[in-house]
Design a protein around this motif. Structure first.
Motif, PDB file in Angstrom:
ATOM      1  N   GLN A 249       0.727  -0.964   0.008  1.00  0.00           N
ATOM      2  CA  GLN A 249       0.062  -0.118  -0.113  1.00  0.00           C
ATOM      3  C   GLN A 249       0.848   1.243   0.043  1.00  0.00           C
ATOM      4  N   PRO A 250       0.445   2.482  -0.844  1.00  0.00           N
ATOM      5  CA  PRO A 250       1.441   3.387  -0.974  1.00  0.00           C
ATOM      6  C   PRO A 250       1.897   4.009   0.624  1.00  0.00           C
ATOM      7  N   SER A 251       1.137   3.999   1.361  1.00  0.00           N
ATOM      8  CA  SER A 251       1.364   4.840   2.876  1.00  0.00           C
ATOM      9  C   SER A 251       2.848   3.744   3.382  1.00  0.00           C
ATOM     10  N   GLN A 252       2.649   2.886   2.845  1.00  0.00           N
ATOM     11  CA  GLN A 252       3.875   1.888   3.650  1.00  0.00           C
ATOM     12  C   GLN A 252       5.202   2.261   3.453  1.00  0.00           C
ATOM     13  N   VAL A 253       5.517   3.061   2.010  1.00  0.00           N
ATOM     14  CA  VAL A 253       6.711   3.355   1.396  1.00  0.00           C
ATOM     15  C   VAL A 253       6.791   4.922   1.080  1.00  0.00           C
ATOM     16  N   ARG A 254       5.565   5.542   1.093  1.00  0.00           N
ATOM     17  CA  ARG A 254       5.466   7.015   0.655  1.00  0.00           C
ATOM     18  C   ARG A 254       6.621   7.833   1.011  1.00  0.00           C
ATOM     19  N   ASP A 255       6.670   8.055   2.315  1.00  0.00           N
ATOM     20  CA  ASP A 255       7.700   8.866   2.941  1.00  0.00           C
ATOM     21  C   ASP A 255       9.186   8.667   2.663  1.00  0.00           C
TER      22      ASP A 255
END
Length: 303
Positions: A249-255
């Protein structure tokens, strides 16, 4: 006022020569209406008057329009040689639903070639992936421009054949092959399967050591490739050059992803600044004029 061209227009009309001409004509019209009067006359016809030189060739009609002194430029004064390097590796065909980066870059290259011809300058085209795919002579004839535009059109109608990118080796090769001082314009996302940014910087330095002027347009889809702006749901992300898949899911790696991309861009810009290379980030959702204006600024420096 003309409506700006979009990527959808390119796919709809499919005529690179027509679109490039429309883009250049609209850009020149915009310059006439802008405060940048130094660029607003016919580029192949005039240059700014230098104090102390003969007034014989001053164009008084242009003076009446701009309140600035321009003199008529002659053929021997317009001998710029420009090599357009277009990255055609698989990552340049992202986003796949629009072939966005390659479409944007090809039209920009076509517009620059058209503008160069208008200025009576010589232009050549190189397409590359992990090797040089195509390389044309550098010429200033109308027939040569027509050939270049057909080649760029063809690029949009085919799928990438290479498996990756090798910017460093291609730039080294081009640096060795260019015999005269030239302007080298590169359209690329600068994403290489070889994780060796030092090799890319060494290659760019090679161009500068050969006394060439270099302008890099760093072409990205900013929303997804830099901001990682994806809806919060499970995705399978696929590396278009290696085929490697990653489920998340994008939030897992976005930062972490955004920090890594920003760090790489910052490093690119810093190194280019050290080598006196113009580095221009461009987003495929932006107007094409940014590329044309950056070229004109660079051309003025080359003079």
């Amino acid at each position: 006022m003309k409506t700006p061209l979009t990527l959808a227009d390119i796919q709809k009309f499919g005529n690179m020569e027509f679109l490039a001409r429309q883009l250049v004509e609209g850009f020149i019209t915009g310059l006439h209406q802008s405060p940048y009067h130094g660029f607003s006359v016919e580029f192949s016809e005039h240059r700014l008057y230098n104090s102390g030189e003969s007034t014989r060739h001053i164009d008084w009609k242009v003076y009446a329009r701009t309140d600035k002194l321009f003199v008529k430029r002659f053929e021997e004064e317009t001998n710029l040689r420009c090599h357009l390097l277009l990255d055609v590796s698989p990552s340049m065909y992202y986003p796949t639903e629009t072939n966005g980066k390659i479409t944007f870059s090809a039209l920009c290259a076509a517009a620059l070639a058209t503008l160069l011809r208008k200025q009576r300058d010589a232009v050549g085209l190189v397409t590359f992936s992990d090797k040089v795919e195509l390389q044309t002579p550098v010429r200033s004839t109308a027939s040569h421009l027509h050939t270049l535009l057909l080649l760029l059109q063809k690029q949009l109608d085919q799928k990438p054949t290479a498996q990756g990118t090798n910017v460093a080796d291609v730039v080294h090769l081009i640096a060795q092959q260019i015999p005269k001082r030239s302007l080298v314009v590169i359209f690329s996302d600068m994403l290489s399967r070889y994780d060796d940014s030092d090799a890319v910087f060494t290659a760019l330095q090679h161009l500068r050591h050969q006394n060439h002027e270099v302008l890099i347009f760093h072409v990205m889809d900013r929303r997804t490739e830099e901001e990682f702006d994806f809806a919060e749901r499970p995705y399978v992300f696929v590396d278009v050059e290696t085929g490697q898949e990653l489920k998340l899911q994008p939030s897992q790696v976005r930062d972490h992803y955004k920090a890594a991309v920003e760090s790489y861009k910052r490093e690119l810009a810093l190194k280019c600044g050290q080598y006196k290379i113009d580095f221009v980030p461009v987003d495929i959702s932006e107007p094409f004029d940014k590329v044309l204006y950056s070229y004109l600024v660079k051309r003025a420096k080359v003079r």
